[in-house]
Scaffold this active site. Structure first.
Site, short mmCIF file in Angstrom:
data_model
loop_
_atom_site.label_atom_id
_atom_site.label_comp_id
_atom_site.label_asym_id
_atom_site.label_seq_id
_atom_site.Cartn_x
_atom_site.Cartn_y
_atom_site.Cartn_z
CG ASN A 92 -1.56 1.36 1.38
OD1 ASN A 92 -2.37 1.73 0.65
ND2 ASN A 92 -1.10 1.97 2.40
CE1 TYR A 160 0.15 8.27 -6.25
CE2 TYR A 160 -1.55 8.55 -7.76
CZ TYR A 160 -0.98 8.10 -6.83
OH TYR A 160 -2.05 7.47 -6.03
CB ILE A 193 -8.69 8.47 -0.84
CG1 ILE A 193 -9.29 7.48 -1.47
CG2 ILE A 193 -9.24 8.23 0.58
CD1 ILE A 193 -10.48 7.15 -1.44
#
Length: 275
Positions: A92, A160, A193
């Site tokens: 993660n 990214y 998020i």
């Protein structure tokens, strides 16, 4: 009633904050022993304290820089040594560099650092976990990608976005290679998020609104919503699911444009490139 991860052992990177923190606590609640790995020692220790205060002896911390292969290998060995096996790996940890922009302005150092952590870090997590998962008779690997692995981003973040596309492709390949070994690989693809990582990157109200205008639900997701998705992928409930891009994004990738977005794209002073 047994938990959904009863008698399982999980290694979770980036466990000190955000999705990793929520997943660590949730996994422990469901009966799992959790190795909380993070580069931030203070945050990692705090995560373990939070978990063990509710579920004693269910978590341990190991300091890991996923950009260093030796650290990742040591974390896997730590999990087996401390808890006797390894069944679940949640790769993660990742970064979103504030200087990441487009092809012309993103510096090579930013590009290389992003690839080192977001791509190599996940690769090493998979590579070193595989022997342990075989010893355990199989398991589940969850790699955090992003909705930008399947859609371009409205806010330029080329390194990214590229790194997360690589994670998704890597996950599919590994899922096919290891499917007959009872080792599953799935990519969790969060939408926007509300985590420190993203909020630090979207550091102006304009940047936040440029992201939200594409989300049909009209809000940022929460880390716990991603943790719940990871729990499903980690559990035997998803035993026939492998090689997926498991998108949890408030409908973002299902939409061409929301009603609000249609209105805002007509405003001449706002540039919503990437719709």
């Amino acid at each position: 009633m047994p938990g959904r991860l009863e008698n399982k052992v999980a290694l979770i990177t980036g466990a000190g904050s955000g999705i990793g923190l929520e997943a660590s606590f949730l996994f422990a609640r469901e009966g799992c022993k959790v190795v909380c790995a993070d580069i931030n020692g203070k945050a990692g220790v705090a995560a373990v304290e939070r978990i063990t205060s509710a579920y004693p002896s269910s978590a341990k911390f190991v300091k890991v820089d996923v950009g260093k292969e030796a650290d990742v290998a040591a974390a896997v060995a730590f999990a087996e040594r401390e808890f006797g096996a390894l069944h679940i790996v949640f790769n993660n940890a990742g970064i979103m560099h504030s200087a990441d922009d487009n092809a012309e302005t993103t510096e090579e150092t930013v590009w290389d650092l992003t690839m080192q952590i977001n791509v190599k870090g996940v690769w090493w997590g998979c590579k070193h976990a595989l022997p342990a998962l075989r010893r355990a008779g199989g398991g589940s690997v969850i790699n955090t990608a992003s909705f930008v692995a399947v859609r371009g981003a409205a806010t330029p973040q080329l390194a990214y976005t590229t790194s997360k596309g690589a994670v998704l492709a890597m996950t599919r390949e590994l899922a096919v290679i290891h499917a007959r070994e009872n080792i599953r690989f799935n990519a969790l693809c969060p939408g926007p998020i509300r985590t420190p990582l993203l909020m630090d990157f979207l550091n102006t109200e304009d940047k936040k609104q440029r992201r939200l205008v594409h989300v049909p639900m009209g809000r940022f997701g929460e880390a716990i919503e991603q943790a719940n998705a990871a729990l499903f992928l980690a559990s035997d409930e998803s035993s026939f699911i492998t090689g997926t891009d498991f998108v949890v994004d408030g409908g973002l990738t299902a939409a061409y444009v929301t009603p609000e977005g249609e209105t805002m794209t007509k405003c001449p002073h706002v540039n919503f490139s990437g719709v």
